[in-house]
Design an enzyme around this catalytic site. Structure first.
Site, short mmCIF file in Angstrom:
data_model
loop_
_atom_site.label_atom_id
_atom_site.label_comp_id
_atom_site.label_asym_id
_atom_site.label_seq_id
_atom_site.Cartn_x
_atom_site.Cartn_y
_atom_site.Cartn_z
N GLU A 203 0.81 -1.21 0.00
CA GLU A 203 0.00 0.00 0.00
C GLU A 203 0.85 1.26 0.00
O GLU A 203 0.41 2.32 -0.46
CB GLU A 203 -0.93 0.00 1.22
N HIS B 65 9.06 -26.38 1.02
CA HIS B 65 8.53 -27.45 0.18
C HIS B 65 7.63 -26.91 -0.92
O HIS B 65 6.92 -27.68 -1.56
CB HIS B 65 7.79 -28.46 1.04
N LYS C 144 -13.06 2.01 -2.30
CA LYS C 144 -14.00 2.32 -1.22
C LYS C 144 -15.16 3.17 -1.75
O LYS C 144 -16.31 2.97 -1.36
CB LYS C 144 -13.27 3.07 -0.10
#
Length: 399
Positions: free
Chosen positions: A249, A275, A391
């Site tokens: 951000e 792994h 938003k």
């Protein structure tokens, strides 16, 4: 012939440092290591509830969770810290069902005071239990609508400074208050941040290290655009999540030349991801830097028992080995495997142990590194227009 030029392909270390020094007057997170903690500790003494529920999202929870996750198994804490931070109904319901709501303090955290996710969850909690001044407190900006709500309902409130962004706010009331309530030593946390602050601003070892790292990451960003944090402790899983928000951000921006910038954060845990992701690092494209984070002292003496398993006798060399030694050896083996290739940028951070000052020092170091990278990239680390656009769309759709 006379010749003058203004060729300066990169900003100097001294210029970047001076820019960081100068922005301390406007950017509040730099001041947080020296904050007065007495208000938080005094309030924490009076909390009787056993369950402490933080309702928030992103910067309102990730830093607190990182510290709590790192420390909770090494501390005898009498209170539980629970995070309600997603609108996933299954997550909300399962967590709420595990809590005695009559023995719970709710901490509502939102810098703006109008965060959709936070208020949605708070509304739901209000339908289950009466939220009042006896069981609910608020952490927000001094003039937010959430602060007005708290005042009208005589709820205790704590302030998030306007010049402290959410993802840089863990060492404000956002993190210090809930951590103090559950029994974490917040003064020791701040001692850790002060260590990193002084190590950088007094031009100690940290100053040299962070400037060198930030410069490399930015100057080679087109070759090594992915920054992998490989944390060798499951306790650092919360730190990894916090780092991803902080890095993504803050650094995914458009610079002063209208050029899109960004460094892609990846957080993985050792030895689990040996792994999976390690294969991609070792034999995949050379587009990644790797930072391995080790813990020197796990404060735990759990051992592999000295028993022989039929058919597996060849693994008896593990007998009596402490698990902490095993995981450190696994980290060292990974580091050696990467460094032997000589074409993967890799650095190693070893934190002292599982204590408040260690995790806080690491987190403040990463905040400083983020700010430095932003200066080298000529971007603003402290806004988030990309998030804000989402938003705005969300609120329009819901309305």
């Amino acid at each position: 012939m006379k010749y003058t030029h203004n060729f300066n392909p990169t900003i100097s270390d001294e210029a970047v440092f001076e820019a960081i020094v100068e922005e301390q007057s406007d950017i509040g997170y730099y001041k947080l290591p020296f904050a007065d903690t007495s208000l938080y500790k005094e309030y924490a003494k009076g909390v009787k509830q056993k369950n402490i529920v933080v309702i928030g999202i992103g910067g309102s929870t990730l830093g607190t969770y990182a510290i709590y996750k790192f420390l909770k198994h090494s501390r005898e804490l009498e209170k539980r810290l629970i995070f309600l931070e997603t609108t996933d109904p299954i997550d909300i319901k399962s967590k709420v069902q595990s809590i005695d709501l009559e023995d719970t303090l709710f901490i509502i955290i939102s810098k703006s005071g109008t965060t959709v996710e936070t208020i949605a969850i708070f509304k739901y909690i209000n339908s289950l239990v009466v939220c009042d001044k006896n069981n609910t407190i608020v952490v927000t900006e001094s003039d937010s609508k959430l602060k007005s709500f708290a005042d009208k309902n005589e709820m205790k409130s704590f302030e998030i400074p306007k010049d402290v962004g959410g993802r840089f706010s863990v060492f404000s009331a956002v993190g210090l208050l809930p951590l103090a309530i559950v029994g974490i030593d917040i003064d020791e946390l701040l001692k850790g941040t002060q260590k990193s602050y002084r190590g950088f601003f007094e031009k100690g070892e940290l100053y040299e290290r962070l400037l060198k790292k930030a410069r490399f990451l930015v100057e080679y960003k087109n070759s090594f655009n992915i920054n992998v944090v490989f944390s060798y402790s499951s306790r650092l899983e919360g730190f990894n999540k916090w780092y991803i928000q902080l890095w993504g951000e803050s650094l995914g921006k458009v610079d002063i030349n209208s050029t899109r910038q960004g460094l892609t954060p990846v957080g993985i845990i050792g030895p689990i991801d040996q792994h999976s992701f390690l294969q991609l690092i070792i034999e995949g494209r050379r587009d990644k830097t790797v930072t391995v984070i080790k813990v020197e002292n796990f404060d735990n003496d759990l051992k592999i028992p000295a028993i022989t398993l039929d058919g597996l006798e060849e693994l008896d060399y593990l007998n009596n080995l402490e698990f902490s030694s095993l995981i450190k050896s696994q980290a060292d083996a990974t580091i050696e495997a990467i460094q032997n290739l000589n074409d993967i940028p890799c650095d190693v951070i070893t934190i002292d142990g599982v204590c408040e000052s260690a995790i806080a020092s690491l987190m403040f170091e990463y905040e400083l590194l983020t700010s430095l990278c932003a200066k080298f990239m000529y971007i603003n680390a402290y806004d988030q227009p990309g998030v804000e656009s989402g938003k705005i769309i969300l609120k329009k759709r819901l309305k």
